[in-house]
Design a protein around this motif. Structure first.
Motif, mmCIF file in Angstrom:
data_model
loop_
_atom_site.group_PDB
_atom_site.id
_atom_site.type_symbol
_atom_site.label_atom_id
_atom_site.label_comp_id
_atom_site.label_asym_id
_atom_site.label_seq_id
_atom_site.Cartn_x
_atom_site.Cartn_y
_atom_site.Cartn_z
ATOM 1 N N UNK A 559 -27.562 -26.586 45.803
ATOM 2 C CA UNK A 559 -28.503 -25.678 45.165
ATOM 3 C C UNK A 559 -28.361 -25.764 43.652
ATOM 4 N N UNK A 560 -29.452 -25.476 42.956
ATOM 5 C CA UNK A 560 -29.399 -25.549 41.500
ATOM 6 C C UNK A 560 -28.573 -24.422 40.904
ATOM 7 N N UNK A 561 -28.491 -23.276 41.568
ATOM 8 C CA UNK A 561 -27.667 -22.160 41.099
ATOM 9 C C UNK A 561 -27.125 -21.400 42.302
ATOM 10 N N UNK A 562 -26.030 -20.701 42.076
ATOM 11 C CA UNK A 562 -25.460 -19.870 43.130
ATOM 12 C C UNK A 562 -26.169 -18.526 43.183
ATOM 13 N N UNK A 563 -26.162 -17.882 44.357
ATOM 14 C CA UNK A 563 -26.701 -16.521 44.427
ATOM 15 C C UNK A 563 -25.970 -15.590 43.455
ATOM 16 N N UNK A 564 -26.696 -14.611 42.903
ATOM 17 C CA UNK A 564 -26.185 -13.611 41.984
ATOM 18 C C UNK A 564 -25.693 -14.215 40.665
ATOM 19 N N UNK A 663 -34.945 -11.117 50.181
ATOM 20 C CA UNK A 663 -34.655 -11.042 48.754
ATOM 21 C C UNK A 663 -33.152 -11.170 48.508
ATOM 22 N N UNK A 664 -32.809 -11.779 47.376
ATOM 23 C CA UNK A 664 -31.420 -11.918 46.924
ATOM 24 C C UNK A 664 -31.324 -11.299 45.533
ATOM 25 N N UNK A 665 -30.249 -10.556 45.297
ATOM 26 C CA UNK A 665 -30.029 -9.957 43.973
ATOM 27 C C UNK A 665 -29.528 -11.052 43.027
ATOM 28 N N UNK A 666 -30.458 -11.774 42.442
ATOM 29 C CA UNK A 666 -30.106 -12.968 41.688
ATOM 30 C C UNK A 666 -29.393 -12.670 40.387
ATOM 31 N N UNK A 669 -25.403 -7.415 41.719
ATOM 32 C CA UNK A 669 -25.665 -6.311 42.647
ATOM 33 C C UNK A 669 -26.281 -5.115 41.941
ATOM 34 N N UNK A 670 -25.953 -4.919 40.669
ATOM 35 C CA UNK A 670 -26.466 -3.772 39.948
ATOM 36 C C UNK A 670 -27.884 -3.933 39.460
ATOM 37 N N UNK A 671 -28.459 -5.113 39.602
ATOM 38 C CA UNK A 671 -29.829 -5.360 39.154
ATOM 39 C C UNK A 671 -30.740 -5.507 40.366
ATOM 40 N N UNK A 672 -31.914 -4.960 40.263
ATOM 41 C CA UNK A 672 -32.855 -5.085 41.370
ATOM 42 C C UNK A 672 -33.345 -6.529 41.496
#
Length: 865
Positions: A559-564, A663-666, A669-672
């Protein structure tokens, strides 16, 4: 005793009389009156000299008395080791906590950056209608440089790169930044060795050069002073080392810096592309931030008018560099600063109660001093000196605690705290600690000392004097102090409880992925060996195939970036939802391989997942998450619709939406969740990627196997940034966890001190009213009535403190707003629970004195009378 005023006047009159007598005698002997007076003054001295000698003698006597009081105070403190140790340790906690937090505030917020005139150094960025900050386009930077009226110089840099260091036997990924020569001019940085970049270093065809970071130079080259001119191999390309940079406070510590070479990556530097570049400029003298922003807005309008297709909607902004570094941490440090002030006040109240109790036991001694001629001011000075002594000892111990705490903090390197290397216990911090120590000594000592120094002599010297007005005044004073103590403790308790609830809600947020047993690491393909998309595609697919075949690997993906962790941003337009030119929504884009959704535990909610045709040469496809589906396709099925980069009528190939995923909190966790577009990596290959592996094997064993397989494919290709997905999620709430831990520790200390304070006040209350309680018992009062009497005293004082504390917490709630997640800073339930808890702790703290009150023997009391 110091000289009195009448002693000084008598002394001066005597000198004048001698001068007049000697003058008359010399005139009688034939000397002129003027010469006679001069001779007399030379013999006896003039009045001014006499006054000076008098004041010198007076100061000497005062100093002797002060030193005598210090020696006596020291002896008194040694005679009361329990009192002294308790007071010193209590103050050490308060002073140490304040000193430690001030060290952080001083290093992060107050200290200027160590660059020439740092308040003129500003960070620059570009913007879109729906994004306040995006990276800078290289051609736009050139326009800023040529057209501005407010800057002495403008540069750009990128701290996000990485290079494979292939100088040694084992390839390693090292942090690499890129910058223009102007960047160093803006900062005013002078290298430790060699030179920085010059204009010729970034021209087409120039020799490859590199600057080493100070940390990398020391760790890898043992601070070799002859390093300049040697070669370092980066991505298989030799680079000549031209200098060594000093540490750069305010910037990510990087191993090497390279010049920005447009000729080596022309695709990234065209207008309309924003490839991770950040602007940096130095303002001309006298130019304000508002003037700078107005000038940037003017230049942006000119750029948009000249390049409407590539630059539509683009704006620009900037802020002083120091403010950019601290704006995220400032609310947290403000809250912690107020919290430690509360701890210090509680410590002061506790020690003031100790001092009041000790003064009561010393009433006869102080009365004897007064009776033998010591004035009220002399007794007051003696008591204040005692308090200053243990405050100074507490300050010294507090500085030691602060030093240890600051070292532990820097070693922990909590996320979100900038300028950690600038946090020290330096002279400024020591001066702060000294001021706090002296101020604390005066605060806890003056009022109790004044009360003790005004003791009624007749009453105090009577052997049988009990229940005096002094005792009643002392009791009222101690009850008032207990009220203050409870109020301050409740403020801290409310703050810690709000953060605890907020953090609990954060931890229960569904991140959108399952981090269990997932290991990740980055692979960056060197441009020299993988110069085109086809070679990059083949390389990534082969590496992934080899990793997927490892024993214990359940599934793997790239993947180009990791989750969160944030994503690449692109402008998108959706079919049926046109936007004006330049106002296309800026959305997160993530490029993935077929098994990505399964590996990280994501769900396909509508449509399909990856299919066999979602490869290079197949129909361009994409997946959107449920956030984008609800936002752009409310009430309709987005599957089968089309999207495109930029405007829908652009020449870019359209991508068919074939599925909707959860949806993933990209952004943490504190950001919608903001919405992500997923696309096959095979259809848009990159020269970097995260290998994401799901395995039941231990972390180190998995990483070792991955490295071995990658080396078998390309021995010069390193695996870097190895971590688990659980660590990534933990880091996204690292700052919140750090603040909660620190504030929670302060709240625990405050509660402990408050409990001790309540115990001391109630014990004193029982001791003062032991005669009354004994008589009540002798007259038939029930023990429950005695308990009621004591508990009533506790509840009156602590109840008043609770009311004041809740009011203060509500007034200070605005400080907590930016630190809370889905919890209101005035949450009524939290306030009520904290008040009840604190009242319960206060009653429990009063339990022992209350039981003691019920066991008062009337006979023992009468015999004592």
């Amino acid at each position: 005793m110091p000289f009195r005023r009448r002693d000084q006047r008598d002394f001066e009159d005597e000198i004048r009389a001698h001068i007049e007598l000697e003058t008359e005698q010399l005139v009688a002997e034939g000397m002129s009156p003027h010469d006679a007076r001069l001779a007399a003054r030379r013999r006896f001295g003039n009045v001014g000299a006499a006054q000076e000698r008098f004041h010198d003698a007076n100061r000497l006597v005062w100093l002797e008395q002060f030193l005598a009081d210090v020696r006596y105070a020291g002896r008194m403190l040694r005679k009361s080791p329990v009192f002294t140790a308790t007071a010193v340790l209590t103050l050490a906690l308060g002073i140490g906590a304040n000193t430690a937090v001030f060290s952080v505030v001083n290093g992060v917020l107050l200290n200027r950056l160590p660059y020439p005139q740092p308040d003129r150094v500003v960070e620059l960025w570009e913007s879109l209608p729906d994004a306040d900050r995006i990276m800078v386009s290289y051609p736009d930077f050139l326009d800023w440089k040529a057209r501005n009226r407010v800057f002495e110089d403008v540069g750009i840099f990128s701290p996000y790169g990485g290079k494979a260091n292939t100088t040694g036997d084992v390839p390693r990924e090292i942090g690499a930044g890129t910058a223009t020569p102007d960047f160093w001019n803006v900062l005013g940085v002078k290298p430790i060795l060699g030179r920085t970049f010059v204009a010729d270093d970034d021209r087409a065809g120039a020799a490859r050069v590199a600057l080493l970071g100070a940390g990398y130079w020391r760790s890898e080259y043992a601070a070799d002073p002859h390093i300049v001119g040697r070669t370092i191999s980066l991505d298989g390309e030799p680079h000549t080392i031209i200098g060594v940079l000093p540490p750069l406070p305010g910037f990510r510590p990087l191993d090497v810096w390279l010049p920005i070479r447009v000729d080596l990556d022309t695709a990234s530097f065209h207008r309309g592309n924003h490839p991770g570049l950040i602007g940096l400029a130095r303002l001309k003298p006298g130019v304000t931030i508002e003037q700078m922003r107005a000038d940037l807005a003017r230049i942006s309008r000119e750029i948009v008018a000249e390049h409407p297709k590539e630059s539509a909607g683009i704006g620009a902004g900037g802020e002083v560099l120091r403010e950019m570094l601290v704006h995220n941490i400032r609310p947290a440090l403000t809250v912690l600063s107020w919290a430690v002030l509360c701890v210090l006040l509680i410590a002061c109240v506790n020690v003031a109660n100790l001092v009041l109790g000790r003064a009561t036991s010393r009433r006869k001694e102080l009365a004897l001093r007064r009776a033998l001629g010591a004035g009220e001011s002399r007794v007051l000075r003696l008591l204040v000196i005692e308090n200053l002594l243990f405050a100074v000892f507490g300050g010294g111990l507090g500085v030691g605690l602060a030093y240890a705490g600051v070292r532990a903090l820097v070693a922990m390197r909590p996320p979100g705290v900038p300028r950690l290397d600038d946090i020290h216990v330096n002279l400024t911090v020591l001066a702060f600690a000294a001021i706090v120590s002296v101020g604390t000594g005066l605060l806890v000592g003056v009022v109790p000392a004044r009360q003790a120094s005004r003791t009624d002599l007749n009453d105090s010297l009577k052997e049988g004097g009990r229940g005096t007005s002094v005792s009643r005044r002392a009791l009222r004073m101690r009850s008032a102090l207990m009220t203050v103590e409870v109020a301050m403790a409740l403020v801290l308790l409310v703050g810690a409880a709000l953060l605890t609830r907020s953090f609990s809600k954060l931890l229960h947020v569904d991140p959108g992925v399952n981090p269990t047993n997932i290991v990740a690491g980055t692979v960056v393909l060197a441009a020299k060996r993988y110069p085109d998309e086809e070679r990059q595609r083949v390389a990534m697919n082969e590496i992934l195939r080899r990793v997927q075949s490892l024993p214990g690997v359940t599934s793997a993906a790239v993947t180009s970036t990791l989750p969160l962790s944030g994503n690449i941003q692109n402008k998108f337009t959706f079919e049926g939802h046109p936007r004006p030119k330049g106002q296309e929504p800026l959305l997160e884009a993530q490029f993935i391989t077929p098994d990505y959704f399964r590996t990280v535990g994501m769900r396909v909610l509508a449509g399909r997942g990856f299919g066999p045709t979602d490869v290079h040469g197949g129909t361009p496809v994409a997946w959107i998450d449920e956030v984008l589906a609800k936002k752009f396709f409310p009430g309709e099925n987005p599957v089968g619709k089309w999207l495109v980069h930029g405007a829908f009528d652009s020449t870019e190939p359209k991508q068919m939406i074939v599925g909707v995923v959860n949806a993933v909190h990209d952004q943490g966790l504190g950001e919608r969740a903001g919405g992500i577009v997923y696309a096959p990596l095979d259809q848009a290959p990159l020269n970097w990627g995260w290998l994401v592996v799901k395995t039941a094997l231990p972390f180190e064993q998995t990483i070792s196997s991955m490295r071995r397989e990658i080396a078998s494919f390309d021995k010069q290709l390193p695996l870097s940034d190895e971590q688990t997905l659980a660590d990534v999620i933990g880091q996204s709430v690292g700052q919140e966890k750090f603040i909660l831990e620190v504030l929670g520790m302060f709240a625990l200390v405050a509660l402990s001190l408050a409990a001790v304070g309540v115990y001391g006040v109630i014990a004193y209350y029982v001791a003062q009213r032991s005669r009354e309680i004994g008589i009540r018992v002798a007259l038939g009062a029930r023990r429950t009535n005695i308990v009621k009497l004591v508990v009533q005293r506790v509840l009156v004082a602590t109840g008043a403190g609770a009311i004041i504390g809740l009011s203060l917490a509500s007034m200070a709630s605005g400080l907590m707003t930016n630190l809370l997640y889905e919890v209101r800073p005035t949450d009524a339930l939290t306030y009520a629970m904290c008040a009840v808890l604190l009242l319960a702790i206060a009653v429990l703290a009063a339990f022992v004195p209350t039981i003691r009150a019920t066991r008062v023997s009337p006979a023992a009391v009468m015999r004592a009378e």
